[in-house]
Write a protein that holds these residues in place. Structure first.
Motif, short mmCIF file in Angstrom:
data_model
loop_
_atom_site.label_atom_id
_atom_site.label_comp_id
_atom_site.label_asym_id
_atom_site.label_seq_id
_atom_site.Cartn_x
_atom_site.Cartn_y
_atom_site.Cartn_z
N GLY B 79 0.82 -1.20 0.00
CA GLY B 79 0.00 0.00 0.00
C GLY B 79 0.85 1.24 0.00
N LYS B 80 0.30 2.31 0.54
CA LYS B 80 1.02 3.58 0.55
C LYS B 80 2.40 3.41 1.19
CE LYS B 80 -0.83 7.55 1.46
NZ LYS B 80 -1.67 8.73 1.34
N ALA B 81 3.32 4.20 0.73
CA ALA B 81 4.68 4.13 1.28
C ALA B 81 4.67 4.62 2.71
CB ALA B 81 5.62 4.96 0.43
N SER B 82 5.27 3.85 3.60
CA SER B 82 5.32 4.24 5.01
C SER B 82 6.43 5.26 5.24
CB SER B 82 5.60 3.01 5.87
OG SER B 82 6.89 2.52 5.58
N TRP B 86 9.77 5.98 2.87
CA TRP B 86 10.18 7.30 2.35
C TRP B 86 11.60 7.59 2.79
CZ3 TRP B 86 8.39 11.06 -0.82
CH2 TRP B 86 7.07 10.95 -1.28
N ARG B 105 10.16 -1.56 -12.03
CA ARG B 105 9.08 -1.78 -11.09
C ARG B 105 8.90 -3.23 -10.69
NH1 ARG B 105 3.55 -2.51 -11.06
NH2 ARG B 105 2.49 -1.39 -9.38
N ASP B 109 6.23 -2.48 -5.52
CA ASP B 109 6.62 -1.08 -5.67
C ASP B 109 5.47 -0.13 -6.01
OD1 ASP B 109 9.69 -2.15 -7.17
OD2 ASP B 109 9.34 -1.40 -5.13
N ASN B 110 4.31 -0.34 -5.42
CA ASN B 110 3.23 0.62 -5.61
C ASN B 110 3.58 1.87 -4.83
OD1 ASN B 110 1.75 -1.51 -6.87
ND2 ASN B 110 1.37 -2.31 -4.83
N TYR B 111 3.16 3.00 -5.31
CA TYR B 111 3.41 4.27 -4.62
C TYR B 111 4.90 4.57 -4.48
CZ TYR B 111 -1.46 3.60 -3.46
OH TYR B 111 -2.80 3.38 -3.54
N LEU B 112 5.71 3.97 -5.36
CA LEU B 112 7.15 4.25 -5.32
C LEU B 112 7.45 5.51 -6.13
CD1 LEU B 112 9.97 3.30 -4.43
CD2 LEU B 112 10.11 1.99 -6.54
N PRO B 114 6.23 8.61 -6.46
CA PRO B 114 6.47 9.90 -5.80
C PRO B 114 7.81 9.97 -5.09
CG PRO B 114 4.59 8.75 -4.80
CD PRO B 114 4.95 8.00 -6.02
#
Lengths: 877, 242
Positions: B79-82, B86, B105, B109-112, B114
Motif C-alpha cells: 500500500g502507501k509508502a510508510s 520514504w 518496477r 513497488d506501488n506508490y514508489l 512519488p
C-alpha cells in the motif's frame, strides 16, 4: 499433617458445632439440612478463613474443598445482606485455570445461594457471575452496571480486569481471592503470570485480601503456599497449610499384558492389553482411563469400543476426552459422564483438572504417568465420597515402563511425592505485566521493583533485569528513527508509563501465556487429522521427508496454506528427527528412586535371592504375576549380559552408575549410548552438551536421542566416537549448553513462544488475529538480529526457559559433580556387537534432535564433494 | 571480495556486475519490511537498511560503476509508502547520487513513483533495456528476445546432511542457453528465500520461469560468509537429493 514454617500454630480441627456456630444462622441451617458432617478440609479451613487467614488446602477431588473455601465467604455475605450492608460491588474473586470449571462452580454456587436466600425473608440477592474470554459484550456491560458479589474468572481475564479503568473500581471491595487447581498452574508460566496479577491487585487495593488456595496433591506444599501468598519485605507472608491429601485409603496395582514383553508378538500383547482394560471396565460402574498421548487416547477408545461392540453390541458407553476435540464434544462427554451414562472415558490429560465428572470408581493408567504426584492426582479422581477408597490400576507398555510403574506404585503407597518445579522469574511474563502496569499509571523503577518482588517467582529479580525489560519495551534498543513505533511504553531511566492509544487493545487481546494456535496441523491425504507440529520443524521439512508424529511414521507430501498433507509411511524409518514430543518427562526424584530400585534388585539377584525380589515386587510394588515376572526377567537378563562381559552385577546402571556403550547401527553409523537413569530433562542437558563437544571436534553434526533412561549420540557416517562422558567434567555446562542450543530448532521454537508472550510478536493486532503463516518469520534471522543486542531479555528468557524448565541444567550439574567426586561411576563397555538389554529401547528410538554446527562452509564443501562423486563419477571431470 | 564470473556476468553477494555496461544490478531490497510487519504485530529492530547500504557501498568501491540498476521490490509495503520507506528509499537514492540509478518496477513497488520523483528518477515498467540486456522484476511476462536479468523469485537452496538437518543459502539461477536468463538472489536481509529444488513448477513465482521451467538452470550459491559456488544444473541436483 504438615505445617509450614511460615504458619502459626492455630492449625487444628474444628468440630461441626464449633464451625456452624460461627456461621450465619441461615447458612448453618442450610448446611445441616444438606450434609451430615463436615469433611476434613472443611474442619480445618472454614474458621481460619473466617478469621482472615491465608489458607492453602491440599486434598483430593471430592473432599469438599470448594465449600471449605466458600462457606465462610457466603456466611459473611449473608450477614451483610441481612444487615442491608451489601453494595453493588465485588467481594470475592474465584480464579480457576479452566473455563469449564468456572462453569461448574457457577452452577454449584447457584443452588446454595438460592436456597439459603429462600430460607430467610426478603434477603437481597447475592449475585455471582462468570467473566472469561467467552463473556459477551452485553454481559460485560451488565456486570459493570450491576457487578456480581462473587466474580468467577480465569487467570488471564483477571489480569485484564484489574487493568480495566471502570471495572476495577468495582473490585475495590474484594476481601477474598480463591485460586483453585493451583497445582496445575504453579509449575508453568500461567502461574508466574497469576502471581504477578495478585501482587498488582493488592497494590491497587492498598491492602492484602485473604488468599485461599485449593490444590490437589502436590509437593512441596510450603513452596506452593509461598507462591500463593507472596512475600512482604523479602519474607513470605503468612499462610496456613492444610494438607489432608493422604487421608483416603489407596488400592493400587500394577498389571502387564505379558511376562515376556520382548518376545511376545506385539499384536498379542495389544490384544491382551485391551482384554485387561475391558475386563476392568466391565467390573466397575464407571472408569477413567488415562493415556499419555492424545493418539494413545484415541487408540484405546477405538479398541475398547470394538470390544464392547463385539460382546455387548453397544459402544456408546466409551468416549475419548482430550484437548484436540472440540469444546462441544468435550462438554457432551463430560455431561454424559456426570449423568452416569458412560462406562469409561479415555483421556490424555485434560481431566486432570478438576472437572466434575460424577462418581468414578476406578482409574486406569496406561503407561507410566512419569511422576508420582501426577499418578496420585490422577488416581485420586476415583472414589468420590470422602469415605471411598482411591482405586488405581497401572498397566505397563514395555519393560522400562514396568520398572517405572513398579517403583511408582510403591512410592504412591508410601506417600512419597516428587517435587514440583516453579519457573524462576520469567522475563516474558514480566514484560506483559509491565505493559499492564504502564496502562494503569506512571511508575518509578523502585516502586515497580518492590511490587514485582512480592510475587514468589520474582522474589529474586535483579534491578538490571527489570531495566532490560523496560528498555526492550520502550524501544530503547533502537536508533532514534525507529523508536516511536517500536516502543509500547516510555521509559526515561527512572520512570515508565504508557505510550500510544493502541496499548490497551494490544494488552487485552494479547495477554496470556499459552502459545495458542501455534503449530501446523497435519492431515492425511484422506483428510484425517494426525496431529500438530511446531512451525520451526515445518520450516525444515521438504516433500519426501519422513517423520514421526503421534507414534507413527509419515511422509510429507505437500503443504497447503495452513496445513501439512502427509501419507502413512508404515515400516519405513524417519529421515528427519522429530524433537517435538507430547511425552511428559520422568521426574528426577522418581528417576533416582528407580535407579535405587535397580541397584537393589540387582543385588538381590546377585545373592541368589530371586524369590525375595519377586515378593518385593508383588507386595511393595503391587505388581501382578506377569508384571513381576517381566521385571524380574528384565533385570536378570541385564545382569547375565553384563556378567558375560565381565562386569559385576552391582555395576548395573542405577542411581550410582552410568553405563556407556557403543555399537554400529544397521546404517553403519556409530551410536554412543549412555544409560543415565536421571529422567529426560536432565539427560537432555547432558546429551546436548556432550553432543556439542563431539560435533565441535568433528566439525560435523551429531545426532542426539534423549529418553528418560539415557541418551545416545549418533555420529555421521564414517566418524568414530570422539568424546566420552568424562569430557563433561572439565567444562562449564551452562556455557556449553548455551552454545549447543544456538543452532537448534528447539531454540527457535521456544524463542518464538517467548517473543509472543513478551509482546514482541503479537497474536492479535488491531482486531485481527494474526494468521500462523504471518507469524512465521524466519526465526533464524530474528534470533540473529536480537543476538546483536546487548542482553536482550527475551533471548535471555528463552535460554532460561529451555535450560531450567524444559531441561534441568541444575540436576545435570549435580550429576556431573557427583561423577567428578566419584559418587557416580561411569562404566564403559566399549564397542559391543549388540546393545545391552537396557540400552535397546534407546537404540531403536529415532533422533530427538541434531546438534548442528552451523558450519555453513563445511556443509557446502561436503555437498560439493558429493556432487563431484555422484554426478561426475565416470565422466572424468 | 568474493565473486564468480559467468560469461559476461560477475556475480557477488548479492548482486551482479556487467563490465560491458559498467553496471551494478541488485534486486529485492524490500526496504520498509520492519515497519510493515509491525502492523502485523511483529517488532523487529530496523537493521535492514544500514546493512543493505553497507553492502552496496562496498560493492561500488570494488567495481568501475556508472549505472546502478535496481530490479524492483525496492520497498516492501504494497500500500502507501510508510515513513520508513520514504526515509530509507530517499536515503538510499541520495547515497547513490552521482551514479545513473535505474529502477524497474516490482510488484511491491506501488506508490514508489512519488519517492523516486524527489530524486528525479523515473520508474521503468515493466522492463528496461540497456545495451543487449533486458532488466525486469519478473512478476509479469516480458519478451525474451534478449538476455534477461530478473529478481522476484528469491531463490535459495537447502542442503541436507545425513541427519536431515538443513542449511539454507541464497543463490542465483543462470540459464546459459537461449533465452538467457539470470535470476538474482534477493538482497533482503530477513530469511534466505525459497528452496527452489523442492518447489514444483506451479510454485515458482515468475510466470516466465513457470513457463520455461528451471530444470536447465545452473544453481550458484551466493553467500557473504561462504562465498560463491557453482553447484550445477537443477535437474542433476534434484537427482542427488533423492
Amino acid at each position: 499433617m504438615s505445617t509450614a514454617s511460615s504458619s502459626l500454630s492455630q492449625l487444628r480441627e474444628y468440630s461441626r458445632d464449633e464451625v456452624l456456630g460461627r456461621l450465619n444462622p441461615l447458612v448453618a441451617k442450610w448446611f445441616s439440612s444438606r450434609f451430615k458432617d463436615l469433611t476434613p478440609p472443611q474442619r480445618y479451613a472454614i474458621i481460619p478463613i473466617k478469621e482472615g487467614r491465608n489458607v492453602l488446602v491440599s486434598s483430593p477431588t471430592g473432599s469438599g474443598k470448594t465449600l471449605a473455601a466458600f462457606l465462610s465467604i457466603i456466611s459473611e455475605l449473608f450477614d451483610m445482606a441481612v444487615e442491608g450492608k451489601l453494595e453493588d460491588s465485588i467481594y470475592a474473586v474465584y480464579i480457576s485455570p479452566l473455563r469449564a470449571l468456572d462453569n461448574d462452580i457457577y452452577k454449584n454456587l447457584m443452588l446454595p445461594l438460592q436456597e439459603i436466600r429462600g430460607m430467610g425473608n426478603g434477603i437481597p440477592e447475592i449475585r455471582h457471575a462468570v467473566r472469561t474470554g467467552d463473556t459477551t459484550q452485553s454481559e460485560r456491560q451488565s456486570q459493570l452496571r450491576k457487578p456480581p458479589h462473587i466474580l468467577i474468572t480465569t487467570p488471564e481475564t483477571f489480569s485484564i480486569v484489574i487493568t480495566a479503568p471502570k471495572f476495577r473500581e468495582k473490585l475495590k471491595t474484594v476481601k477474598w481471592i480463591i485460586v483453585d487447581e493451583i497445582h496445575s498452574i504453579v509449575e508453568n508460566k500461567r502461574g508466574s503470570h497469576l502471581s504477578l496479577s495478585l501482587e498488582r491487585f493488592s497494590n491497587f487495593l492498598g491492602r492484602d485480601p485473604v488468599r485461599i488456595g485449593l490444590s490437589a496433591t502436590i509437593n512441596p506444599l510450603d513452596k506452593v503456599a509461598q507462591f500463593l501468598v507472596g512475600c512482604e519485605n523479602g519474607r513470605p507472608r503468612e499462610c496456613l497449610i492444610i494438607d489432608v491429601s493422604f487421608l483416603k485409603k489407596k488400592d493400587v496395582a500394577l498389571l502387564a499384558p505379558s511376562e515376556d514383553m520382548v518376545n511376545t508378538p506385539v499384536q498379542k500383547q495389544s490384544d491382551e492389553l485391551y482384554n485387561m482394560i475391558t475386563k476392568l471396565v466391565r467390573r466397575h460402574k464407571s472408569t477413567l482411563i488415562f493415556t499419555n498421548t492424545r493418539s494413545g487416547a484415541e487408540r484405546v477408545t477405538f479398541h475398547l469400543k470394538q470390544k464392547f461392540r463385539d460382546v455387548e453390541e453397544i459402544d456408546e458407553e466409551i468416549a475419548a476426552h482430550h484437548s484436540s476435540l472440540s469444546r462441544e464434544v468435550r462438554m457432551k462427554v463430560e455431561d454424559l459422564m456426570k449423568k452416569g451414562r458412560l462406562k469409561a472415558i479415555v483421556s490424555s490429560t485434560s481431566l486432570e483438572l478438576g472437572i466434575d465428572v460424577g462418581h468414578i470408581d476406578l482409574v486406569i493408567q496406561v503407561g507410566s504417568p512419569k511422576s508420582v504426584t501426577r499418578a496420585v492426582q490422577r488416581i485420586g479422581r476415583s472414589g468420590h465420597g470422602y469415605e471411598d477408597v482411591i482405586k488405581g490400576r497401572f498397566i505397563a507398555m514395555d519393560r522400562d515402563d514396568a520398572v517405572e510403574l513398579a517403583v511408582m506404585a510403591q512410592k504412591v503407597m508410601e506417600g512419597f511425592l516428587d517435587e514440583v518445579h516453579i519457573p524462576e522469574k520469567p522475563l516474558d511474563v514480566l514484560a506483559q505485566h509491565i505493559v499492564g502496569m504502564a496502562l494503569e499509571r506512571k511508575w518509578s523503577v523502585d516502586e515497580a521493583l518492590s511490587l514485582i518482588r512480592r510475587a514468589y517467582p520474582f522474589r529474586n529479580l535483579e534491578r538490571e533485569e527489570l531495566i532490560s525489560v523496560l528498555k526492550y519495551l520502550s524501544g530503547s534498543y533502537e536508533e532514534l528513527k525507529g523508536r516511536k513505533v517500536y516502543g509500547k511504553i516510555w521509559f526515561d531511566g527512572e520512570h515508565f508509563g504508557r505510550r500510544g492509544r493502541a496499548l490497551r487493545a494490544i494488552y487485552s487481546t494479547n495477554v496470556g501465556t499459552i502459545p495458542e494456535q501455534t503449530g501446523i496441523k497435519v492431515y492425511t491425504e484422506q483428510g484425517r487429522f494426525v496431529g500438530k507440529i511446531e512451525e520451526e520443524f515445518f520450516e525444515r521439512l521438504s516433500p519426501g521427508d519422513r517423520f514421526v508424529l503421534a507414534g507413527k511414521v509419515f511422509e510429507y507430501i505437500k503443504s497447503r496454506s495452513d496445513r501439512l498433507i502427509v501419507r502413512h509411511a508404515k515400516d519405513q524409518k524417519p529421515t528427519v528427527p522429530s524433537w517435538y514430543s507430547e511425552m511428559l518427562p520422568l521426574s528426577f526424584d522418581l528417576a533416582v528412586e528407580i535407579g535405587k530400585f535397580r541397584r537393589y534388585a540387582a543385588m538381590l539377584l546377585e545373592k541368589g535371592e530371586d524369590e525375595k525380589l519377586l515378593d518385593y515386587l508383588r507386595e511393595r510394588c503391587r505388581a501382578d504375576e506377569r508384571a513381576s515376572k517381566a521385571i524380574y526377567n528384565y533385570i536378570k537378563l541385564e545382569i547375565e549380559y553384563l556378567k558375560s562381559l565381565g562386569i559385576p552385577a552391582d555395576r548395573i546402571p542405577s542411581d550410582k552408575v552410568i553405563q556407556g556403550e557403543i555399537f554400529l547401527d544397521e546404517d553403519g553409523r556409530y551410536r554412543q549410548i549412555y544409560l543415565s537413569l536421571f529422567g529426560r530433562r536432565t539427560n537432555d542437558a547432558l546429551s546436548r552438551a556432550l553432543g556439542y563437544i563431539a560435533s565441535r571436534r568433528l566439525g560435523r553434526p551429531v545426532g542426539i536421542t534423549v529418553t528418560d533412561n539415557g541418551f545416545s549420540l549418533s555420529y555421521p557416517l564414517g566418524e568414530k566416537p570422539v568424546v566420552s562422558f568424562e569430557d563433561l567434567l572439565d567444562v562449564d555446562l551452562e556455557e556449553v549448553l548455551k552454545k549447543a542450543l544456538e543452532a537448534t530448532d528447539l531454540m527457535r521454537s521456544r524463542f518464538r513462544h517467548v517473543a509472543i508472550r513478551g509482546l514482541m510478536i503479537l497474536r492479535n493486532y488491531k482486531g485481527y488475529e494474526i494468521s500462523v503463516s504471518k507469524q512465521r518469520m524466519n526465526a533464524d534471522s530474528l534470533i540473529k538480529i536480537v543476538k546483536r543486542l546487548d542482553d536482550f531479555p527475551l533471548l535471555k528468557e528463552t535460554y532460561r526457559e529451555i535450560m531450567e524448565d524444559y531441561m534441568d541444567v541444575k540436576r545435570a550439574k549435580i550429576v556431573v559433580d557427583k561423577v567428578r567426586k566419584g559418587e557416580i561411576e561411569i562404566v564403559e563397555l566399549g564397542l559391543l556387537e549388540v546393545p545391552t538389554p537396557f540400552a535397546q529401547l534407546i537404540a531403536v528410538e529415532s533422533l530427538s534432535d541434531v546438534i548442528f554446527m552451523e558450519d555453513r562452509m563445511k556443509v557446502l564443501r561436503d555437498f560439493e564433494r558429493r556432487i563431484k562423486e555422484v554426478l561426475h563419477a565416470g565422466t572424468g571431470v | 571480495m568474493q565473486e564468480l564470473e559467468f560469461d559476461d556476468f560477475i556475480i557477488f553477494p548479492y548482486g551482479v556486475y556487467i563490465k560491458e555496461l559498467s553496471s551494478l544490478v541488485f534486486a529485492d531490497f524490500h526496504l520498509g519490511l520492519e515497519r510493515a510487519v509491525e502492523e502485523e504485530g511483529l517488532y523487529l529492530p530496523y537493521r535492514q537498511f544500514p546493512e543493505i547500504l553497507e553492502i552496496v557501498r562496498k560493492t561500488i568501491e570494488v567495481y568501475d560503476v556508472r549505472n546502478i540498476i535496481l530490479l524492483g521490490d525496492i520497498k516492501h509495503e504494497f500500500g502507501k509508502a510508510s515513513d520508513q520507506e520514504w526515509d530509507e528509499v530517499l536515503s538510499l537514492l541520495r547515497e547513490l547520487k552521482g551514479y545513473n540509478v535505474k529502477v524497474v518496477r516490482g510488484n511491491h513497488d506501488n506508490y514508489l513513483i512519488p519517492i523516486l520523483k524527489r530524486e528525479g528518477i523515473e520508474l521503468d515498467d515493466p522492463y528496461l533495456d540497456l545495451g543487449n540486456y533486458r532488466f525486469a522484476h519478473g512478476h509479469v511476462e516480458v519478451p525474451l528476445d534478449r538476455s534477461l536479468l530478473m529478481g522476484h523469485e528469491h531463490p535459495a537452496i537447502s542442503i541436507r546432511d545425513d541427519f536431515g538437518a538443513s542449511v539454507s543459502y541464497k543463490c542465483a539461477l543462470y540459464r546459459r542457453k537461449e533465452p538467457r536468463i539470470l535470476v538474482l538472489p534477493a538482497m533482503v536481509r530477513l530469511g534466505y528465500g525459497k528452496d527452489i529444488l523442492s518447489s514444483s513448477r506451479e510454485e515458482l513465482l515468475s510466470p516466465m520461469l513457470r513457463r520455461i521451467g528451471i530444470d536447465d538452470m545452473e544453481v550458484i550459491v551466493v553467500d557473504e560468509e561462504v562465498g560463491l559456488s557453482d553447484l550445477g544444473i537443477v535437474n542433476d541436483l534434484r537427482k542427488l537429493m533423492r
